[in-house]
Design a protein around this motif. Structure first.
Motif, PDB file in Angstrom:
ATOM      1  N   MET B   8      29.587  35.092  45.255  1.00  0.00           N
ATOM      2  CA  MET B   8      30.898  35.501  45.762  1.00  0.00           C
ATOM      3  C   MET B   8      31.263  36.909  45.344  1.00  0.00           C
ATOM      4  O   MET B   8      32.431  37.255  45.299  1.00  0.00           O
ATOM      5  CB  MET B   8      31.965  34.534  45.247  1.00  0.00           C
ATOM      6  N   LYS B   9      30.264  37.748  45.050  1.00  0.00           N
ATOM      7  CA  LYS B   9      30.627  39.010  44.415  1.00  0.00           C
ATOM      8  C   LYS B   9      31.453  39.925  45.318  1.00  0.00           C
ATOM      9  O   LYS B   9      32.382  40.566  44.837  1.00  0.00           O
ATOM     10  CB  LYS B   9      29.386  39.724  43.902  1.00  0.00           C
ATOM     11  N   SER B  10      31.198  39.944  46.642  1.00  0.00           N
ATOM     12  CA  SER B  10      32.018  40.832  47.475  1.00  0.00           C
ATOM     13  C   SER B  10      33.470  40.394  47.443  1.00  0.00           C
ATOM     14  O   SER B  10      34.371  41.227  47.343  1.00  0.00           O
ATOM     15  CB  SER B  10      31.533  40.833  48.913  1.00  0.00           C
ATOM     16  N   GLU B  11      33.695  39.073  47.519  1.00  0.00           N
ATOM     17  CA  GLU B  11      35.073  38.573  47.501  1.00  0.00           C
ATOM     18  C   GLU B  11      35.722  38.848  46.157  1.00  0.00           C
ATOM     19  O   GLU B  11      36.893  39.238  46.092  1.00  0.00           O
ATOM     20  CB  GLU B  11      35.095  37.076  47.780  1.00  0.00           C
ATOM     21  N   LEU B  12      34.931  38.673  45.057  1.00  0.00           N
ATOM     22  CA  LEU B  12      35.521  38.862  43.727  1.00  0.00           C
ATOM     23  C   LEU B  12      35.902  40.316  43.503  1.00  0.00           C
ATOM     24  O   LEU B  12      36.966  40.615  42.962  1.00  0.00           O
ATOM     25  CB  LEU B  12      34.548  38.387  42.656  1.00  0.00           C
ATOM     26  N   VAL B  13      35.021  41.245  43.941  1.00  0.00           N
ATOM     27  CA  VAL B  13      35.340  42.662  43.770  1.00  0.00           C
ATOM     28  C   VAL B  13      36.604  43.018  44.532  1.00  0.00           C
ATOM     29  O   VAL B  13      37.502  43.706  44.026  1.00  0.00           O
ATOM     30  CB  VAL B  13      34.153  43.527  44.246  1.00  0.00           C
ATOM     31  N   LEU B  14      36.679  42.494  45.762  1.00  0.00           N
ATOM     32  CA  LEU B  14      37.848  42.784  46.589  1.00  0.00           C
ATOM     33  C   LEU B  14      39.117  42.215  45.948  1.00  0.00           C
ATOM     34  O   LEU B  14      40.157  42.883  45.909  1.00  0.00           O
ATOM     35  CB  LEU B  14      37.629  42.160  47.962  1.00  0.00           C
ATOM     36  N   THR B  15      39.016  40.993  45.422  1.00  0.00           N
ATOM     37  CA  THR B  15      40.177  40.401  44.745  1.00  0.00           C
ATOM     38  C   THR B  15      40.577  41.248  43.554  1.00  0.00           C
ATOM     39  O   THR B  15      41.767  41.446  43.297  1.00  0.00           O
ATOM     40  CB  THR B  15      39.841  38.980  44.269  1.00  0.00           C
ATOM     41  N   GLY B  16      39.566  41.777  42.826  1.00  0.00           N
ATOM     42  CA  GLY B  16      39.870  42.653  41.698  1.00  0.00           C
ATOM     43  C   GLY B  16      40.662  43.868  42.135  1.00  0.00           C
ATOM     44  O   GLY B  16      41.669  44.233  41.501  1.00  0.00           O
ATOM     45  N   ILE B  17      40.236  44.492  43.240  1.00  0.00           N
ATOM     46  CA  ILE B  17      40.957  45.681  43.721  1.00  0.00           C
ATOM     47  C   ILE B  17      42.382  45.308  44.108  1.00  0.00           C
ATOM     48  O   ILE B  17      43.340  46.022  43.812  1.00  0.00           O
ATOM     49  CB  ILE B  17      40.206  46.324  44.902  1.00  0.00           C
ATOM     50  N   ILE B  18      42.525  44.143  44.780  1.00  0.00           N
ATOM     51  CA  ILE B  18      43.860  43.729  45.209  1.00  0.00           C
ATOM     52  C   ILE B  18      44.777  43.555  43.999  1.00  0.00           C
ATOM     53  O   ILE B  18      45.916  44.028  43.992  1.00  0.00           O
ATOM     54  CB  ILE B  18      43.771  42.418  46.018  1.00  0.00           C
ATOM     55  N   PHE B  19      44.252  42.910  42.943  1.00  0.00           N
ATOM     56  CA  PHE B  19      45.091  42.700  41.764  1.00  0.00           C
ATOM     57  C   PHE B  19      45.433  44.009  41.071  1.00  0.00           C
ATOM     58  O   PHE B  19      46.547  44.199  40.592  1.00  0.00           O
ATOM     59  CB  PHE B  19      44.421  41.726  40.799  1.00  0.00           C
ATOM     60  N   LEU B  20      44.455  44.931  41.048  1.00  0.00           N
ATOM     61  CA  LEU B  20      44.726  46.242  40.448  1.00  0.00           C
ATOM     62  C   LEU B  20      45.884  46.928  41.164  1.00  0.00           C
ATOM     63  O   LEU B  20      46.813  47.456  40.536  1.00  0.00           O
ATOM     64  CB  LEU B  20      43.455  47.088  40.517  1.00  0.00           C
ATOM     65  N   LEU B  21      45.829  46.890  42.513  1.00  0.00           N
ATOM     66  CA  LEU B  21      46.904  47.504  43.295  1.00  0.00           C
ATOM     67  C   LEU B  21      48.229  46.829  43.011  1.00  0.00           C
ATOM     68  O   LEU B  21      49.275  47.491  42.903  1.00  0.00           O
ATOM     69  CB  LEU B  21      46.591  47.403  44.778  1.00  0.00           C
ATOM     70  N   LEU B  22      48.182  45.519  42.886  1.00  0.00           N
ATOM     71  CA  LEU B  22      49.411  44.773  42.605  1.00  0.00           C
ATOM     72  C   LEU B  22      50.023  45.210  41.285  1.00  0.00           C
ATOM     73  O   LEU B  22      51.233  45.432  41.182  1.00  0.00           O
ATOM     74  CB  LEU B  22      49.072  43.282  42.577  1.00  0.00           C
ATOM     75  N   PHE B  23      49.145  45.377  40.259  1.00  0.00           N
ATOM     76  CA  PHE B  23      49.664  45.788  38.960  1.00  0.00           C
ATOM     77  C   PHE B  23      50.210  47.208  39.017  1.00  0.00           C
ATOM     78  O   PHE B  23      51.227  47.511  38.391  1.00  0.00           O
ATOM     79  CB  PHE B  23      48.585  45.674  37.893  1.00  0.00           C
ATOM     80  N   ILE B  24      49.524  48.080  39.777  1.00  0.00           N
ATOM     81  CA  ILE B  24      50.041  49.447  39.908  1.00  0.00           C
ATOM     82  C   ILE B  24      51.414  49.418  40.559  1.00  0.00           C
ATOM     83  O   ILE B  24      52.332  50.132  40.164  1.00  0.00           O
ATOM     84  CB  ILE B  24      49.055  50.302  40.722  1.00  0.00           C
ATOM     85  N   LYS B  25      51.559  48.536  41.553  1.00  0.00           N
ATOM     86  CA  LYS B  25      52.835  48.449  42.260  1.00  0.00           C
ATOM     87  C   LYS B  25      53.929  47.930  41.331  1.00  0.00           C
ATOM     88  O   LYS B  25      55.040  48.454  41.303  1.00  0.00           O
ATOM     89  CB  LYS B  25      52.658  47.515  43.463  1.00  0.00           C
ATOM     90  N   ILE B  26      53.599  46.898  40.537  1.00  0.00           N
ATOM     91  CA  ILE B  26      54.611  46.325  39.653  1.00  0.00           C
ATOM     92  C   ILE B  26      54.943  47.296  38.530  1.00  0.00           C
ATOM     93  O   ILE B  26      56.091  47.425  38.120  1.00  0.00           O
ATOM     94  CB  ILE B  26      54.122  44.984  39.061  1.00  0.00           C
ATOM     95  N   GLY B  27      53.923  48.001  38.032  1.00  0.00           N
ATOM     96  CA  GLY B  27      54.132  48.950  36.954  1.00  0.00           C
ATOM     97  C   GLY B  27      54.949  50.140  37.410  1.00  0.00           C
ATOM     98  O   GLY B  27      55.650  50.077  38.415  1.00  0.00           O
ATOM     99  N   LYS B  28      54.803  51.250  36.692  1.00  0.00           N
ATOM    100  CA  LYS B  28      55.716  52.347  37.021  1.00  0.00           C
ATOM    101  C   LYS B  28      55.294  53.123  38.252  1.00  0.00           C
ATOM    102  O   LYS B  28      56.004  54.011  38.683  1.00  0.00           O
ATOM    103  CB  LYS B  28      55.859  53.269  35.804  1.00  0.00           C
TER     104      LYS B  28
END
Lengths: 105, 466
Positions: B8-28
């Motif tokens: 599932m590595k393509s899906e996992l990498v993509l999920t990682g990017i999505i979560f990173l963006l989410l944290f950037i959005k929630i952060g400052k």
């Protein structure tokens, strides 16, 4: 005298519900009502799954699982659709599909 | 556990990017420019990473499976998303909600990945919804424009309706076979009338998603209404992913109904090509024009699908790869011009060569490739599609497809003529393209030329196991 409901009764109801939904989707002009028609279609599918699960494939849980997921997805879809309809209302001052006619042919 | 990570590595990498963006959005938060560069870098790494550690196998009791061909299809989609993030960077820099845009786009891409790998109707349905609902929200991204919300409304209603039809078909399949696992269904199908009805329902839902002709009406409206970044995502990535899973479902699951679906595909392919072409002839808006041209291209993909053998899959995957380059080049040029000048009509493109030679050459190359003129890759893509379609020796069908290629030449060359030959008193002023956009356009142009000439690419796709 009571009639024991069988598979055909349930299939008749669910098919009728499906086509009522399709008819409503094609004829209604109000966006919220069109969304309700889609919910009718999805519920007819739920009824189908449960009927098949009970009468044809007892013991298999696949149909029940599918029903649970359909209900959840229908809620998500309705949330996005209503958000879009609210935005459409802000720009068009109406939720009648006949008024959204900028894009044609 | 290790198997889970590699398969599932393509899906996992993509999920990682999505979560990173989410944290950037929630952060400052970050400035748009630096955030966009970060996203582009991540998408590039994601694309490169998609070529490594590809194994085949299945997970979760056949619910998820992957093969080398599926990994290659995912790389094509990754490449397309990376190119879109480069090509539309002018527009993306200006939007207020950059992280949300990529959150929605990458969620849709995640849905497409799961959809391509799905081995079970439940996962297939869930991922199909994950691939369509965020796109409808993306279509509404220009919140202030009336047309954007109208396009989004048409998209969400038609996709909800089509998924209702799909579900009804799935429920009938479950009723008649008692299984929702795709390999099991293909064993249990016997061609009874109930199963044929179910197949027609499922086919209709796919026709909605692919905009095959009787169900194409939403396409042009949604394409014109949404921002160009979303339009290019819809027309390239979404179409490509649905074509991949459509071909898998037809070849692997509905094999017992080959006779039925062959003729359905033949009739719908002819209708799609003819009507897509005829409507494209009279379009003035460039986005609408490209929408109808993409409908006609889907007709050609159907010609390839009618092969029902391995050549069909290889030719469709190859064509989608070319289609990513050529359609994204056309949309990229349109995006640059629309963003800088606000002009979207074909008449505005008159005399473009005088002021913007670089953009004109890329656009001309893309249109030649879409029309299928020999040195470009589009010719080879169409050649393989028509060869695949001729496997049954129904040569009149191939003749109709070839005649449609001639009709399509007329309207593609109309734009080329407007750009190179027509005079215009008020042409588009010289547009300064950002280096990133220029690089992406050059990648697209290089792809259009090279993918056709390097014959090992097609041979490579043919050797991949599915």
């Amino acid at each position: 005298m009571t009639i024991e409901p069988g598979l055909y009764h349930l299939l008749f109801i669910s098919t009728a519900l499906f086509f009522i939904g399709v008819y409503g989707f094609f004829t209604r002009r109000n966006l919220i009502t069109m969304l309700m028609s889609i919910e009718l279609i999805l519920n007819s599918v739920n009824l189908n799954f449960i009927a098949f699960d009970k009468y044809l494939w007892p013991g298999k849980m696949d149909g029940l699982f599918f029903t649970v997921f359909i209900i959840a997805i229908a809620a998500a879809e309705a949330a996005v659709a209503i958000a879009i309809i609210i935005n459409l209302y802000r720009s068009h001052q109406s939720i009648d599909v006949e008024n959204a006619e900028d894009l044609k042919y | 556990m290790n198997e889970f990570l590699t398969l599932m590595k393509s899906e996992l990498v993509l999920t990682g990017i999505i979560f990173l963006l989410l944290f950037i959005k929630i952060g400052k938060g970050m400035k748009n420019e630096s955030l966009l560069s970060l996203i582009q870098l991540l998408l590039l790494l994601n694309f490169i990473f998609s070529f490594f550690f590809n194994k085949e196998g299945n997970l979760f009791g056949d619910m998820f499976y992957t093969t080398p061909l599926i990994a290659f299809q995912k790389s094509i989609l990754n490449l397309g998303v990376y190119l879109i993030s480069l090509l539309c960077s002018d527009w993306l820099k200006k939007t207020q909600h950059l992280p949300e845009f990529f959150l929605l786009m990458l969620s849709a891409l995640l849905g497409m990945f799961l959809m391509i790998s799905s081995g079970n109707l439940l996962i297939f349905y869930l991922s199909l919804e994950l691939a369509t609902i965020p796109v409808a929200a993306m279509a509404n991204f220009d919140l202030e424009r009336k047309r954007s919300s109208e396009g989004a409304m048409k998209m969400i209603l038609s996709s909800a309706f089509s998924s209702g039809i799909l579900l009804f078909g799935i429920s009938l399949i479950y009723g008649s076979t008692g299984s929702i696992s795709l390999p099991a269904i293909s064993q249990l199908l016997n061609g009874s009338p109930l199963q044929i009805l179910a197949f027609v329902f499922v086919f209709t839902a796919f026709a909605f998603k692919l905009s095959i002709v009787p169900f194409h009406l939403w396409t042009a409206d949604v394409y014109e209404g949404s921002p160009i970044a979303v339009t290019s995502f819809l027309s390239v990535i979404s179409k490509g992913a649905v074509a991949f899973i459509f071909i898998t479902v037809l070849y692997k699951v509905f094999t017992p109904m080959l006779e039925i679906w062959y003729w359905m595909i033949v009739i719908l392919a002819i209708a799609t090509m003819v009507i897509g072409n005829l409507f494209a002839l009279r379009q003035q808006n460039i986005k609408r024009f490209l929408a109808f041209s993409s409908i006609a291209q889907v007709g050609f993909i159907l010609v390839g699908i009618s092969n029902a053998d391995y050549l069909g899959i290889a030719s469709v995957v190859y064509f989608v790869l070319i289609y990513v380059f050529s359609n994204l080049a056309a949309f990229g040029v349109a995006a640059v011009i629309a963003e800088k000048t606000g002009k979207e009509n074909i008449d505005d493109y008159k005399g473009l060569y005088k002021t913007n030679p670089f953009l004109t050459w890329i656009m001309a190359l893309a249109l030649f490739s879409l029309a299928g003129i020999p040195p470009t890759a589009g010719f080879f893509g169409k050649l393989f599609l028509l060869t695949a379609g001729g496997a049954r020796a129904e040569y009149w069908f191939i003749l109709v497809a070839a005649l449609n290629m001639i009709i399509s030449l007329y309207y593609y060359l109309r734009v080329v003529r407007a750009m190179f030959m027509d005079k215009n008193d008020n042409p588009v002023e010289p547009v300064k393209t950002a280096p990133v956009v220029k690089m992406a356009l050059i990648i697209c142009g290089g792809g259009i030329v090279l993918v056709g000439l390097l014959s090992w690419i097609f041979e490579y796709i043919k050797t991949l196991q599915y």
